[in-house]
Motif scaffolding. Structure first.
Motif, PDB file in Angstrom:
ATOM      1  N   UNK A 194     122.726  16.831 -49.880  1.00 51.26           N
ATOM      2  CA  UNK A 194     124.035  16.413 -50.397  1.00 51.26           C
ATOM      3  C   UNK A 194     125.132  17.373 -49.934  1.00 51.26           C
ATOM      4  N   UNK A 195     124.819  18.642 -49.923  1.00 50.66           N
ATOM      5  CA  UNK A 195     125.806  19.620 -49.451  1.00 50.66           C
ATOM      6  C   UNK A 195     126.123  19.390 -47.974  1.00 50.66           C
ATOM      7  N   UNK A 196     125.096  19.101 -47.189  1.00 48.78           N
ATOM      8  CA  UNK A 196     125.315  18.829 -45.761  1.00 48.78           C
ATOM      9  C   UNK A 196     126.131  17.548 -45.575  1.00 48.78           C
ATOM     10  N   UNK A 197     125.831  16.517 -46.362  1.00 47.00           N
ATOM     11  CA  UNK A 197     126.590  15.266 -46.267  1.00 47.00           C
ATOM     12  C   UNK A 197     128.050  15.489 -46.661  1.00 47.00           C
ATOM     13  N   UNK A 198     128.274  16.284 -47.696  1.00 44.91           N
ATOM     14  CA  UNK A 198     129.641  16.607 -48.115  1.00 44.91           C
ATOM     15  C   UNK A 198     130.374  17.327 -46.980  1.00 44.91           C
ATOM     16  N   UNK A 199     129.711  18.293 -46.365  1.00 48.37           N
ATOM     17  CA  UNK A 199     130.312  19.012 -45.239  1.00 48.37           C
ATOM     18  C   UNK A 199     130.666  18.086 -44.087  1.00 48.37           C
ATOM     19  N   UNK A 200     129.789  17.117 -43.806  1.00 45.04           N
ATOM     20  CA  UNK A 200     130.073  16.144 -42.738  1.00 45.04           C
ATOM     21  C   UNK A 200     131.296  15.294 -43.081  1.00 45.04           C
ATOM     22  N   UNK A 201     131.387  14.865 -44.345  1.00 46.05           N
ATOM     23  CA  UNK A 201     132.540  14.056 -44.756  1.00 46.05           C
ATOM     24  C   UNK A 201     133.841  14.851 -44.628  1.00 46.05           C
ATOM     25  N   UNK A 202     133.819  16.082 -45.079  1.00 47.20           N
ATOM     26  CA  UNK A 202     135.018  16.928 -44.962  1.00 47.20           C
ATOM     27  C   UNK A 202     135.374  17.111 -43.492  1.00 47.20           C
ATOM     28  N   UNK A 203     134.379  17.350 -42.661  1.00 48.45           N
ATOM     29  CA  UNK A 203     134.616  17.529 -41.222  1.00 48.45           C
ATOM     30  C   UNK A 203     135.227  16.266 -40.620  1.00 48.45           C
ATOM     31  N   UNK A 204     134.723  15.093 -41.009  1.00 50.67           N
ATOM     32  CA  UNK A 204     135.273  13.832 -40.498  1.00 50.67           C
ATOM     33  C   UNK A 204     136.740  13.672 -40.892  1.00 50.67           C
ATOM     34  N   UNK A 205     137.047  13.978 -42.141  1.00 51.19           N
ATOM     35  CA  UNK A 205     138.430  13.841 -42.614  1.00 51.19           C
ATOM     36  C   UNK A 205     139.342  14.800 -41.854  1.00 51.19           C
ATOM     37  N   UNK A 206     138.919  16.054 -41.734  1.00 50.44           N
ATOM     38  CA  UNK A 206     139.750  17.045 -41.055  1.00 50.44           C
ATOM     39  C   UNK A 206     139.861  16.761 -39.558  1.00 50.44           C
TER      40      UNK A 206
END
Length: 164
Positions: A79-91
Motif C-alpha cells: 500500500x505504501x508503494x502504491x501510494x508513492x506511485x500515485x503521488x509520483x503520477x500526480x506530480x
C-alpha cells in the motif's frame, strides 16, 4: 522605430495575467488531486485499522496475535508503494503540464522578441548596424542556451523518472 501603443501594453498585461492564473489553476488542480488521494488513503486506513483492531480484540492466544501482525506487514508495504506511485503520477503530470505551458510561453516570447528585432533592424538609423548585429547575436546565444538547458533538463527528468 515603433513604440508600443497603450492597447498593446494592456493586451500584453492581460496575456501575462492569463498565464499567471493558468499556472495557478494547474497548481490547484494538482493539489486537489493530492488532497483527494490523501482523503481516500485516510478513509481506507481508518476502515482497515478498525478491522484489524476488531480482529486483534478477538484473539484468544499470543500466537494468533503474532500471526495477525505478520500477515499485515506485506499489505502495508504494498500500500505504501502504491501510494508513492500515485503521488509520483500526480506530480509527474503536474510537472509535464507546467513544462508544456512554460515552453509555449517561452516560444511566444521568443517569437515576439524576434519580431521586435526584425522591426528594430528595419527601422534602425544608418550606422547602427553593429548594435543591431549585437542584438541578433545576443538573441541567438540566448536561444541556444535555452535550447541546451531545456534538453539537459528533459534528459535529467527522464533519467530520474526511469530510476523511480
Amino acid at each position: 522605430m515603433s513604440t508600443p501603443t497603450p492597447q498593446q501594453l494592456i493586451a500584453a498585461q492581460q496575456a501575462s495575467l492569463e498565464t499567471l492564473f493558468g499556472f495557478a489553476n494547474q497548481a490547484f488542480a494538482s493539489i486537489e488531486k493530492l488532497v483527494a488521494l490523501n482523503l481516500q488513503v485516510g478513509k481506507a486506513t481508518l476502515a482497515e485499522t478498525q478491522a484489524i483492531v476488531t480482529r486483534a480484540a478477538s484473539v484468544k492466544d499470543p500466537s494468533e496475535l503474532i500471526a495477525l501482525s505478520a500477515s499485515l506487514s506485506q499489505p502495508a508495504s504494498e500500500k505504501a508503494a502504491a501510494y508513492g506511485r500515485h503521488v509520483h503520477e500526480i506530480l509527474s503530470g503536474a510537472q509535464a503540464e507546467f513544462s508544456s505551458a512554460a515552453t509555449a510561453q517561452f516560444q511566444k516570447a521568443q517569437k515576439e522578441t524576434q519580431g521586435f528585432i526584425e522591426s528594430l533592424t528595419k527601422n534602425a538609423p544608418a550606422g547602427s548596424e553593429g548594435a543591431v548585429a549585437a542584438w541578433n547575436s545576443a538573441f541567438s546565444a540566448a536561444n541556444a542556451t535555452y535550447e541546451s538547458a531545456t534538453k539537459a533538463a528533459k534528459q535529467f527528468v527522464a533519467t530520474v523518472s526511469a530510476g523511480a
